[in-house]
Design a protein around this motif. Sequence first.
Motif, PDB file in Angstrom:
ATOM      1  N   TYR A 100      51.458  45.272  50.475  1.00 42.11           N
ATOM      2  CA  TYR A 100      50.999  43.905  50.259  1.00 42.11           C
ATOM      3  C   TYR A 100      49.555  43.896  49.774  1.00 42.11           C
ATOM      4  CZ  TYR A 100      55.225  42.717  52.795  1.00 42.11           C
ATOM      5  OH  TYR A 100      56.541  42.604  53.185  1.00 42.11           O
ATOM      6  N   TYR A 101      49.275  43.062  48.772  1.00 41.00           N
ATOM      7  CA  TYR A 101      47.973  42.972  48.116  1.00 41.00           C
ATOM      8  C   TYR A 101      47.381  41.578  48.378  1.00 41.00           C
ATOM      9  CZ  TYR A 101      49.404  46.982  45.166  1.00 41.00           C
ATOM     10  OH  TYR A 101      49.819  48.201  44.686  1.00 41.00           O
ATOM     11  N   PHE A 102      46.140  41.546  48.831  1.00 38.59           N
ATOM     12  CA  PHE A 102      45.406  40.297  49.056  1.00 38.59           C
ATOM     13  C   PHE A 102      44.215  40.335  48.111  1.00 38.59           C
ATOM     14  CE2 PHE A 102      47.851  41.370  52.691  1.00 38.59           C
ATOM     15  CZ  PHE A 102      48.268  40.186  53.257  1.00 38.59           C
ATOM     16  N   LEU A 103      44.320  39.618  46.994  1.00 38.95           N
ATOM     17  CA  LEU A 103      43.391  39.812  45.881  1.00 38.95           C
ATOM     18  C   LEU A 103      42.637  38.533  45.537  1.00 38.95           C
ATOM     19  CD1 LEU A 103      45.923  41.706  43.605  1.00 38.95           C
ATOM     20  CD2 LEU A 103      44.118  42.753  45.000  1.00 38.95           C
ATOM     21  N   ILE A 104      41.393  38.727  45.120  1.00 33.90           N
ATOM     22  CA  ILE A 104      40.601  37.644  44.540  1.00 33.90           C
ATOM     23  C   ILE A 104      40.170  38.080  43.142  1.00 33.90           C
ATOM     24  CG2 ILE A 104      39.798  36.800  46.778  1.00 33.90           C
ATOM     25  CD1 ILE A 104      37.075  38.093  46.198  1.00 33.90           C
ATOM     26  N   SER A 105      39.621  37.129  42.388  1.00 34.79           N
ATOM     27  CA  SER A 105      39.130  37.444  41.044  1.00 34.79           C
ATOM     28  C   SER A 105      37.707  36.948  40.900  1.00 34.79           C
ATOM     29  CB  SER A 105      40.019  36.796  39.976  1.00 34.79           C
ATOM     30  OG  SER A 105      39.902  35.387  40.039  1.00 34.79           O
ATOM     31  N   GLY A 106      37.020  37.513  39.940  1.00 32.41           N
ATOM     32  CA  GLY A 106      35.641  37.132  39.676  1.00 32.41           C
ATOM     33  C   GLY A 106      35.484  35.703  39.204  1.00 32.41           C
ATOM     34  N   ASP A 107      36.575  35.089  38.738  1.00 32.58           N
ATOM     35  CA  ASP A 107      36.498  33.695  38.311  1.00 32.58           C
ATOM     36  C   ASP A 107      37.027  32.722  39.366  1.00 32.58           C
ATOM     37  OD1 ASP A 107      39.114  34.512  37.936  1.00 32.58           O
ATOM     38  OD2 ASP A 107      39.272  33.834  35.864  1.00 32.58           O
ATOM     39  N   GLY A 108      37.139  33.197  40.627  1.00 29.54           N
ATOM     40  CA  GLY A 108      37.399  32.289  41.737  1.00 29.54           C
ATOM     41  C   GLY A 108      38.850  32.009  42.070  1.00 29.54           C
ATOM     42  N   TYR A 109      39.756  32.923  41.753  1.00 28.28           N
ATOM     43  CA  TYR A 109      41.170  32.762  42.074  1.00 28.28           C
ATOM     44  C   TYR A 109      41.582  33.754  43.163  1.00 28.28           C
ATOM     45  CZ  TYR A 109      41.964  29.746  38.037  1.00 28.28           C
ATOM     46  OH  TYR A 109      41.937  28.694  37.147  1.00 28.28           O
ATOM     47  N   TYR A 110      42.752  33.507  43.763  1.00 30.66           N
ATOM     48  CA  TYR A 110      43.286  34.417  44.782  1.00 30.66           C
ATOM     49  C   TYR A 110      44.802  34.488  44.649  1.00 30.66           C
ATOM     50  CZ  TYR A 110      44.832  30.246  47.281  1.00 30.66           C
ATOM     51  OH  TYR A 110      45.442  29.065  47.605  1.00 30.66           O
ATOM     52  N   THR A 111      45.387  35.536  45.218  1.00 33.34           N
ATOM     53  CA  THR A 111      46.837  35.697  45.294  1.00 33.34           C
ATOM     54  C   THR A 111      47.178  36.601  46.473  1.00 33.34           C
ATOM     55  OG1 THR A 111      48.843  36.399  44.109  1.00 33.34           O
ATOM     56  CG2 THR A 111      46.877  37.695  43.737  1.00 33.34           C
ATOM     57  N   ILE A 112      48.359  36.403  47.016  1.00 31.02           N
ATOM     58  CA  ILE A 112      48.986  37.385  47.902  1.00 31.02           C
ATOM     59  C   ILE A 112      50.165  37.922  47.108  1.00 31.02           C
ATOM     60  CG2 ILE A 112      50.173  37.842  50.086  1.00 31.02           C
ATOM     61  CD1 ILE A 112      48.742  35.379  51.256  1.00 31.02           C
ATOM     62  N   SER A 113      50.214  39.235  46.948  1.00 29.04           N
ATOM     63  CA  SER A 113      51.238  39.842  46.108  1.00 29.04           C
ATOM     64  C   SER A 113      51.905  41.007  46.825  1.00 29.04           C
ATOM     65  CB  SER A 113      50.624  40.326  44.787  1.00 29.04           C
ATOM     66  OG  SER A 113      50.100  39.246  44.050  1.00 29.04           O
ATOM     67  N   LYS A 114      53.024  41.446  46.261  1.00 31.55           N
ATOM     68  CA  LYS A 114      53.759  42.573  46.818  1.00 31.55           C
ATOM     69  C   LYS A 114      53.935  43.627  45.744  1.00 31.55           C
ATOM     70  CE  LYS A 114      58.131  41.904  47.755  1.00 31.55           C
ATOM     71  NZ  LYS A 114      59.373  41.525  48.456  1.00 31.55           N
ATOM     72  N   GLY A 115      53.454  44.837  46.034  1.00 27.77           N
ATOM     73  CA  GLY A 115      53.630  45.937  45.101  1.00 27.77           C
ATOM     74  C   GLY A 115      54.967  46.606  45.310  1.00 27.77           C
ATOM     75  N   GLU A 116      55.667  46.813  44.213  1.00 26.82           N
ATOM     76  CA  GLU A 116      56.921  47.563  44.214  1.00 26.82           C
ATOM     77  C   GLU A 116      56.816  48.578  43.101  1.00 26.82           C
ATOM     78  OE1 GLU A 116      59.629  44.267  43.696  1.00 26.82           O
ATOM     79  OE2 GLU A 116      59.963  44.111  45.864  1.00 26.82           O
ATOM     80  N   GLY A 117      56.278  49.754  43.443  1.00 22.48           N
ATOM     81  CA  GLY A 117      56.006  50.765  42.426  1.00 22.48           C
ATOM     82  C   GLY A 117      54.929  50.280  41.480  1.00 22.48           C
ATOM     83  N   ASP A 118      55.201  50.296  40.180  1.00 26.14           N
ATOM     84  CA  ASP A 118      54.225  49.853  39.179  1.00 26.14           C
ATOM     85  C   ASP A 118      54.197  48.340  39.018  1.00 26.14           C
ATOM     86  OD1 ASP A 118      53.432  52.431  38.627  1.00 26.14           O
ATOM     87  OD2 ASP A 118      54.868  52.691  36.994  1.00 26.14           O
ATOM     88  N   SER A 129      40.131  28.610  44.088  1.00 24.37           N
ATOM     89  CA  SER A 129      39.593  28.126  45.360  1.00 24.37           C
ATOM     90  C   SER A 129      38.073  28.115  45.323  1.00 24.37           C
ATOM     91  CB  SER A 129      40.055  29.006  46.519  1.00 24.37           C
ATOM     92  OG  SER A 129      39.399  28.612  47.713  1.00 24.37           O
ATOM     93  N   SER A 130      37.498  27.007  45.774  1.00 23.98           N
ATOM     94  CA  SER A 130      36.038  26.903  45.855  1.00 23.98           C
ATOM     95  C   SER A 130      35.481  27.753  46.996  1.00 23.98           C
ATOM     96  CB  SER A 130      35.624  25.441  46.043  1.00 23.98           C
ATOM     97  OG  SER A 130      36.185  24.932  47.240  1.00 23.98           O
ATOM     98  N   ALA A 131      36.345  28.284  47.865  1.00 23.33           N
ATOM     99  CA  ALA A 131      35.891  29.155  48.950  1.00 23.33           C
ATOM    100  C   ALA A 131      35.417  30.506  48.422  1.00 23.33           C
ATOM    101  CB  ALA A 131      37.012  29.366  49.973  1.00 23.33           C
TER     102      ALA A 131
END
Length: 194
Positions: A100-118, A129-131
Amino acid sequence: WFLAACGGPSQKYALGNVLLTESFSEEAAWETYLDDGIVFRVVDGSYRVQTGDDGYIWGLNNAVHDDVVIEVTSSQLSAFENNAYGVMCRADTSNNGDGYYFLISGDGYYTISKGEGDDVKQLVEWTASSAINSGQKNNTIRAVCIGDYLAMYVNDKFLADVRDSDYVSGYAGFAATAFEGGVTDVTFDNLTIT
């Protein structure tokens, strides 16, 4: 699957015992990977990650956990903002990208993702998010992985939660990528796993 992005978390949790506190003072504490512009290693008291847009790259520790809360301070060093970086929980011990990936971006976005190989599939779509402190700033990322419950907080603000039961244990780690030909350069420090 998608439970909440506005409002509060759908489940409460309590912090357990501290399993690891990491100041990244020991170079051998986490995985080192150096190859053609990709850097994952402990340097100057933090875990530094540098990568381009060759897909998601990750660096793991070597302790298996199941139900954990991972919190770390990230600091983006590169100016390029169309990127993704953050923490992993329950990363497969074979180091194949599953987890499981908990990611943010430099432009202020986020996601929770699931890695399945590549393939990294979004369980929670990229959302602004303004947070999140955008650009070359610090952010504290907290990933909650308890049972099938996954939740993400940034700078002590709840962002989203979701349920998924595919992965039940694995390593903690850091992951990053850049998009559209950019470069991501970020450090992680003051890690706590409970």
